[in-house]
Design an enzyme around this catalytic site. Sequence first.
Site, PDB file in Angstrom:
ATOM      1  N   ASP A  35       0.852  -1.193   0.000  1.00 10.54           N
ATOM      2  CA  ASP A  35       0.000   0.000   0.000  1.00 10.54           C
ATOM      3  C   ASP A  35       0.892   1.249   0.000  1.00 10.54           C
ATOM      4  O   ASP A  35       1.904   1.314   0.702  1.00 10.54           O
ATOM      5  CB  ASP A  35      -0.921   0.003   1.232  1.00 10.54           C
ATOM      6  CG  ASP A  35      -2.077   0.983   1.078  1.00 10.54           C
ATOM      7  OD1 ASP A  35      -3.229   0.517   0.929  1.00 10.54           O
ATOM      8  OD2 ASP A  35      -1.831   2.208   1.088  1.00 10.54           O
ATOM      9  N   ILE A  36       0.488   2.247  -0.769  1.00 12.63           N
ATOM     10  CA  ILE A  36       1.282   3.472  -0.898  1.00 12.63           C
ATOM     11  C   ILE A  36       1.249   4.317   0.387  1.00 12.63           C
ATOM     12  O   ILE A  36       2.139   5.141   0.618  1.00 12.63           O
ATOM     13  CB  ILE A  36       0.774   4.286  -2.121  1.00 12.63           C
ATOM     14  CG1 ILE A  36       1.864   5.159  -2.696  1.00 12.63           C
ATOM     15  CG2 ILE A  36      -0.477   5.076  -1.791  1.00 12.63           C
ATOM     16  CD1 ILE A  36       1.507   5.752  -4.049  1.00 12.63           C
ATOM     17  N   ASN A  95     -12.867  -3.068   2.973  1.00  8.04           N
ATOM     18  CA  ASN A  95     -13.768  -1.932   3.100  1.00  8.04           C
ATOM     19  C   ASN A  95     -14.769  -2.036   1.956  1.00  8.04           C
ATOM     20  O   ASN A  95     -14.368  -2.161   0.791  1.00  8.04           O
ATOM     21  CB  ASN A  95     -12.987  -0.613   3.009  1.00  8.04           C
ATOM     22  CG  ASN A  95     -12.034  -0.440   4.181  1.00  8.04           C
ATOM     23  OD1 ASN A  95     -12.341  -0.835   5.297  1.00  8.04           O
ATOM     24  ND2 ASN A  95     -10.864   0.145   3.935  1.00  8.04           N
ATOM     25  N   VAL A 104     -11.137   2.795  -3.638  1.00  5.32           N
ATOM     26  CA  VAL A 104     -10.791   2.239  -4.947  1.00  5.32           C
ATOM     27  C   VAL A 104     -11.780   1.113  -5.230  1.00  5.32           C
ATOM     28  O   VAL A 104     -11.895   0.158  -4.444  1.00  5.32           O
ATOM     29  CB  VAL A 104      -9.341   1.693  -4.973  1.00  5.32           C
ATOM     30  CG1 VAL A 104      -9.040   1.036  -6.317  1.00  5.32           C
ATOM     31  CG2 VAL A 104      -8.334   2.815  -4.692  1.00  5.32           C
ATOM     32  N   HIS A 108     -10.437  -5.410  -3.051  1.00  4.41           N
ATOM     33  CA  HIS A 108      -9.095  -5.668  -2.501  1.00  4.41           C
ATOM     34  C   HIS A 108      -9.212  -5.903  -1.010  1.00  4.41           C
ATOM     35  O   HIS A 108     -10.090  -5.349  -0.343  1.00  4.41           O
ATOM     36  CB  HIS A 108      -8.153  -4.479  -2.765  1.00  4.41           C
ATOM     37  CG  HIS A 108      -8.708  -3.164  -2.310  1.00  4.41           C
ATOM     38  ND1 HIS A 108      -9.626  -2.456  -3.058  1.00  4.41           N
ATOM     39  CD2 HIS A 108      -8.501  -2.442  -1.186  1.00  4.41           C
ATOM     40  CE1 HIS A 108      -9.952  -1.352  -2.406  1.00  4.41           C
ATOM     41  NE2 HIS A 108      -9.277  -1.318  -1.254  1.00  4.41           N
ATOM     42  N   HIS A 110      -7.055  -5.586   2.587  1.00  2.00           N
ATOM     43  CA  HIS A 110      -5.893  -4.990   3.247  1.00  2.00           C
ATOM     44  C   HIS A 110      -5.329  -6.016   4.220  1.00  2.00           C
ATOM     45  O   HIS A 110      -6.016  -6.432   5.158  1.00  2.00           O
ATOM     46  CB  HIS A 110      -6.313  -3.769   4.081  1.00  2.00           C
ATOM     47  CG  HIS A 110      -6.881  -2.629   3.291  1.00  2.00           C
ATOM     48  ND1 HIS A 110      -6.165  -1.492   2.995  1.00  2.00           N
ATOM     49  CD2 HIS A 110      -8.111  -2.442   2.756  1.00  2.00           C
ATOM     50  CE1 HIS A 110      -6.927  -0.649   2.324  1.00  2.00           C
ATOM     51  NE2 HIS A 110      -8.110  -1.196   2.165  1.00  2.00           N
TER      52      HIS A 110
HETATM   53  P1  5GP Z   1      -9.747   1.466   0.218  1.00  2.04           P
HETATM   54  O1  5GP Z   1      -9.803   2.848   0.807  1.00  2.04           O
HETATM   55  O2  5GP Z   1     -10.452   1.427  -1.124  1.00  2.04           O
HETATM   56  O3  5GP Z   1     -10.184   0.351   1.119  1.00  2.04           O
HETATM   57  O4  5GP Z   1      -8.199   1.167  -0.040  1.00  2.04           O
HETATM   58  C1  5GP Z   1      -7.492   1.708  -1.118  1.00  2.04           C
HETATM   59  C2  5GP Z   1      -6.040   1.645  -0.743  1.00  2.04           C
HETATM   60  O5  5GP Z   1      -5.266   1.866  -1.918  1.00  2.04           O
HETATM   61  C3  5GP Z   1      -5.612   2.717   0.258  1.00  2.04           C
HETATM   62  O6  5GP Z   1      -5.085   2.099   1.431  1.00  2.04           O
HETATM   63  C4  5GP Z   1      -4.566   3.543  -0.485  1.00  2.04           C
HETATM   64  O7  5GP Z   1      -3.492   3.958   0.319  1.00  2.04           O
HETATM   65  C5  5GP Z   1      -4.120   2.598  -1.584  1.00  2.04           C
HETATM   66  N1  5GP Z   1      -3.684   3.261  -2.804  1.00  2.04           N
HETATM   67  C6  5GP Z   1      -4.333   4.277  -3.437  1.00  2.04           C
HETATM   68  N2  5GP Z   1      -3.646   4.632  -4.551  1.00  2.04           N
HETATM   69  C7  5GP Z   1      -2.552   3.813  -4.610  1.00  2.04           C
HETATM   70  C8  5GP Z   1      -1.476   3.701  -5.552  1.00  2.04           C
HETATM   71  O8  5GP Z   1      -1.381   4.406  -6.543  1.00  2.04           O
HETATM   72  N3  5GP Z   1      -0.528   2.757  -5.269  1.00  2.04           N
HETATM   73  C9  5GP Z   1      -0.608   1.946  -4.170  1.00  2.04           C
HETATM   74  N4  5GP Z   1       0.384   1.057  -4.013  1.00  2.04           N
HETATM   75  N5  5GP Z   1      -1.615   2.019  -3.281  1.00  2.04           N
HETATM   76  C10 5GP Z   1      -2.585   2.944  -3.501  1.00  2.04           C
END
Ligand code: 5GP
Length: 122
Positions: A35-36, A95, A104, A108, A110
């Site tokens: 994760d970024i 989530n 996103v 996915h 985490h």
């Molecule tokens: P969500 O909020 O949808 O459950 O998780 C999306 C995750 O994707 C977040 O933890 C966010 O930090 C990660 N993320 C968003 N953009 C990028 C990216 O460009 N690269 C990577 N490696 N992770 C990303």
Amino acid sequence: MDSSTGADCLFCKIRDGEIPARKVREDDRVFAFEDINPQAPAHVLVVPRRHFATLDELPALGAEGEGIVGRLAAVAAAIAAERGFAGDGWRLVFNVNPGAGQSVFHVHAHLLGGRPFGWPPG
Ligand code: 5GP
Ligand code: ZN
């Protein structure tokens, strides 16, 4: 295996190598990358190759979807073991929809590890 692409989907682009990411694992059904914006010492996203937007779609995917999510959990457990925190406590979080923090819209999980976790998760 269907690797259909969601319109303008960030994780489809990472899957296809169009956007760089620190990939951890990859097989015929799932891929995993760092994760970024890590929320724990270990924070890996484990992602089905097949694009579907939220876990709400899973019942309609039947056995194939269940197989994908089973693989996803198995890959997460393997990464937890590999990194040495499997016995200490780790978390696998989906989530689902914006109200639960999904940002996103390509399913996915985490994988979080390497620190204590509180409950309820907030
Ligand atoms: P969500 O909020 O949808 O459950 O998780 C999306 C995750 O994707 C977040 O933890 C966010 O930090 C990660 N993320 C968003 N953009 C990028 C990216 O460009 N690269 C990577 N490696 N992770 C990303
Ligand atoms: Zn996608």
